[in-house]
Design a protein around this motif. Structure first.
Motif, PDB file in Angstrom:
ATOM      1  N   ALA A  73     -27.705   8.308  28.839  1.00 36.88           N
ATOM      2  CA  ALA A  73     -26.271   8.451  27.987  1.00 36.88           C
ATOM      3  C   ALA A  73     -25.233   9.371  28.417  1.00 36.88           C
ATOM      4  O   ALA A  73     -24.045   8.944  28.507  1.00 36.88           O
ATOM      5  CB  ALA A  73     -26.674   8.371  26.375  1.00 36.88           C
ATOM      6  N   ARG A 115     -27.126   3.072  13.481  1.00 38.80           N
ATOM      7  CA  ARG A 115     -27.785   4.315  14.662  1.00 38.80           C
ATOM      8  C   ARG A 115     -28.959   5.018  13.997  1.00 38.80           C
ATOM      9  O   ARG A 115     -28.798   5.037  12.772  1.00 38.80           O
ATOM     10  CB  ARG A 115     -26.756   4.778  15.511  1.00 38.80           C
ATOM     11  CG  ARG A 115     -25.884   5.581  14.555  1.00 38.80           C
ATOM     12  CD  ARG A 115     -24.515   5.908  15.193  1.00 38.80           C
ATOM     13  NE  ARG A 115     -23.556   4.682  14.754  1.00 38.80           N
ATOM     14  CZ  ARG A 115     -22.767   4.217  15.646  1.00 38.80           C
ATOM     15  NH1 ARG A 115     -22.835   4.378  16.814  1.00 38.80           N
ATOM     16  NH2 ARG A 115     -22.196   3.274  14.989  1.00 38.80           N
ATOM     17  N   PHE A 191     -19.895   2.046  20.283  1.00 45.77           N
ATOM     18  CA  PHE A 191     -20.646   1.705  21.412  1.00 45.77           C
ATOM     19  C   PHE A 191     -19.726   1.449  22.591  1.00 45.77           C
ATOM     20  O   PHE A 191     -18.987   0.411  22.157  1.00 45.77           O
ATOM     21  CB  PHE A 191     -21.947   0.876  21.350  1.00 45.77           C
ATOM     22  CG  PHE A 191     -23.067   1.345  20.893  1.00 45.77           C
ATOM     23  CD1 PHE A 191     -24.016   1.955  21.311  1.00 45.77           C
ATOM     24  CD2 PHE A 191     -23.143   1.355  19.189  1.00 45.77           C
ATOM     25  CE1 PHE A 191     -25.080   2.684  20.745  1.00 45.77           C
ATOM     26  CE2 PHE A 191     -24.574   1.602  18.713  1.00 45.77           C
ATOM     27  CZ  PHE A 191     -25.353   2.498  19.304  1.00 45.77           C
ATOM     28  N   LEU A 212     -25.011   0.967  27.461  1.00 49.48           N
ATOM     29  CA  LEU A 212     -23.767   1.337  26.385  1.00 49.48           C
ATOM     30  C   LEU A 212     -24.359   2.635  25.689  1.00 49.48           C
ATOM     31  O   LEU A 212     -25.597   2.860  25.670  1.00 49.48           O
ATOM     32  CB  LEU A 212     -23.879   0.241  25.335  1.00 49.48           C
ATOM     33  CG  LEU A 212     -23.572  -1.358  25.994  1.00 49.48           C
ATOM     34  CD1 LEU A 212     -23.648  -2.271  24.793  1.00 49.48           C
ATOM     35  CD2 LEU A 212     -22.174  -1.468  26.334  1.00 49.48           C
ATOM     36  N   SER A 213     -23.412   3.354  25.355  1.00 49.42           N
ATOM     37  CA  SER A 213     -23.637   4.458  24.476  1.00 49.42           C
ATOM     38  C   SER A 213     -22.539   4.806  23.569  1.00 49.42           C
ATOM     39  O   SER A 213     -21.550   4.534  23.395  1.00 49.42           O
ATOM     40  CB  SER A 213     -23.794   5.770  25.353  1.00 49.42           C
ATOM     41  OG  SER A 213     -23.963   6.970  24.751  1.00 49.42           O
ATOM     42  N   ASP A 214     -22.974   5.624  22.683  1.00 46.09           N
ATOM     43  CA  ASP A 214     -21.893   6.123  21.390  1.00 46.09           C
ATOM     44  C   ASP A 214     -22.067   7.486  21.350  1.00 46.09           C
ATOM     45  O   ASP A 214     -21.550   8.311  20.572  1.00 46.09           O
ATOM     46  CB  ASP A 214     -22.635   5.605  19.868  1.00 46.09           C
ATOM     47  CG  ASP A 214     -24.057   6.448  19.745  1.00 46.09           C
ATOM     48  OD1 ASP A 214     -24.459   7.146  20.509  1.00 46.09           O
ATOM     49  OD2 ASP A 214     -24.381   6.207  18.646  1.00 46.09           O
ATOM     50  N   THR A 262     -28.484  -3.680  15.329  1.00 51.50           N
ATOM     51  CA  THR A 262     -27.680  -2.989  16.424  1.00 51.50           C
ATOM     52  C   THR A 262     -27.987  -3.840  17.831  1.00 51.50           C
ATOM     53  O   THR A 262     -27.106  -4.193  18.562  1.00 51.50           O
ATOM     54  CB  THR A 262     -27.552  -1.650  16.575  1.00 51.50           C
ATOM     55  OG1 THR A 262     -27.223  -0.871  15.179  1.00 51.50           O
ATOM     56  CG2 THR A 262     -26.866  -1.045  17.527  1.00 51.50           C
ATOM     57  N   VAL A 266     -25.242  -6.610  19.885  1.00 48.47           N
ATOM     58  CA  VAL A 266     -25.104  -6.154  21.217  1.00 48.47           C
ATOM     59  C   VAL A 266     -25.527  -7.451  22.272  1.00 48.47           C
ATOM     60  O   VAL A 266     -24.550  -7.846  22.918  1.00 48.47           O
ATOM     61  CB  VAL A 266     -25.865  -5.168  21.715  1.00 48.47           C
ATOM     62  CG1 VAL A 266     -25.666  -4.903  23.475  1.00 48.47           C
ATOM     63  CG2 VAL A 266     -25.311  -3.721  21.336  1.00 48.47           C
TER      64      VAL A 266
END
Length: 279
Positions: A73, A115, A191, A212-214, A262, A266
């Motif tokens: 990430a 998350r 995200f 994807l990343s937060d 989540t 997506v």
């Protein structure tokens, strides 16, 4: 990524405990790391710079990545509290002793149900995480990873994980994000798409991989043009959830260490830009 060390870890998940041995050496900024299971079928993982090779039970070797472990990430960048807001809050939670070493305990707590949370036990001398708790929205521990012994600057180490021959590794091609034939509509809050690449699966077919990343959690999306049946619906292994199905003639599989809702969101968000299949 700068330390030489060896140690033994325990990994607890789904009422199971696994024991692992890890060795890491860094030479001129080049990381060599080996991870080996000590119970159950023999399995191992070896990192040589950016190439990661997995040794499965039965002697099978596969390349699973071409980048350093733990950089999915963040690409190696340090985590900063301001970058995690507003989706996580960071808390100092005192000190604790792990593997006979003093640690500072840091909690990273999610502000929503999209998350997981984390509790890091950081060695006060080196900053190395000696224990990690993965926490759900109700504060329950889903997984734990903990050193039971640690040696800094070990004199020697013995590799038991064979490197994958160079000519059998699949090249990875980076895809510019604006050139992707796929887009997203209605991603879970926080995200964003941070990387896309193209490689080949074990049978030689083209496989697109998006991440994807937060800022902390990472979710992988695999896209393959195939008529074969793949994962259809949801699946779970420990704290890792997956969701798959067919879209525009492609098998889409979403995998990540995030709540099932989540991962499903997506999958629902990804769509072809033109509504037709792409290679």
């Amino acid at each position: 990524s700068t330390l030489n060390y060896s140690g033994v870890l325990v990994y607890s998940h789904d009422n199971r405990i696994e024991t692992l041995r890890i060795v890491q050496r860094v030479t001129d900024g080049h990381v060599h790391a080996e991870l080996e299971s000590l119970n159950g079928p023999h399995r191992g993982m070896k990192q040589d710079g950016g190439q990661v090779t997995c040794h499965l039970a039965g002697g099978h070797l596969i390349a699973v990545a071409q980048r350093a472990l733990g950089q999915e990430a963040q690409n190696g960048k340090p985590l900063r509290t301001r970058d995690l807001a507003p989706y996580y809050s960071t808390q100092s939670q005192g000190q604790a002793r792990v593997a006979d070493r003093q640690t500072q305990v840091i909690g990273i707590i999610p502000t929503d149900a999209l998350r997981y949370g984390y509790r890091f036990y950081l060695d006060t001398q080196t900053g190395l995480p000696l224990k990690l708790d993965l926490i759900d929205g109700d504060g329950r521990t889903l997984e734990q990873l903990m050193f039971t012994s640690l040696t800094l600057d070990p004199v020697t180490s013995t590799s038991q994980v064979e490197a994958l021959p160079a000519d059998s590794r699949h090249p990875v091609e980076t895809i510019p994000l604006d050139a992707l034939p796929w887009t997203f509509d209605g991603l879970p809050a926080g995200f964003d798409l941070v990387r896309a690449e193209r490689t080949q699966d074990s049978s030689g077919r083209s496989l697109a991989h998006m991440v994807l990343s937060d800022g902390l959690a990472a979710i992988s999306i695999y896209v393959e043009a195939t008529d074969e049946e793949g994962l259809n619906g949801g699946s779970r292994m420990g704290a890792i959830h997956a969701h798959g199905g067919k879209k525009s003639g492609h098998q889409i599989t979403v995998v990540g260490e995030a709540p099932a809702g989540t991962i499903a969101a997506v999958f629902s968000a990804i769509q072809s830009k033109n509504g037709v299949g792409h290679d």
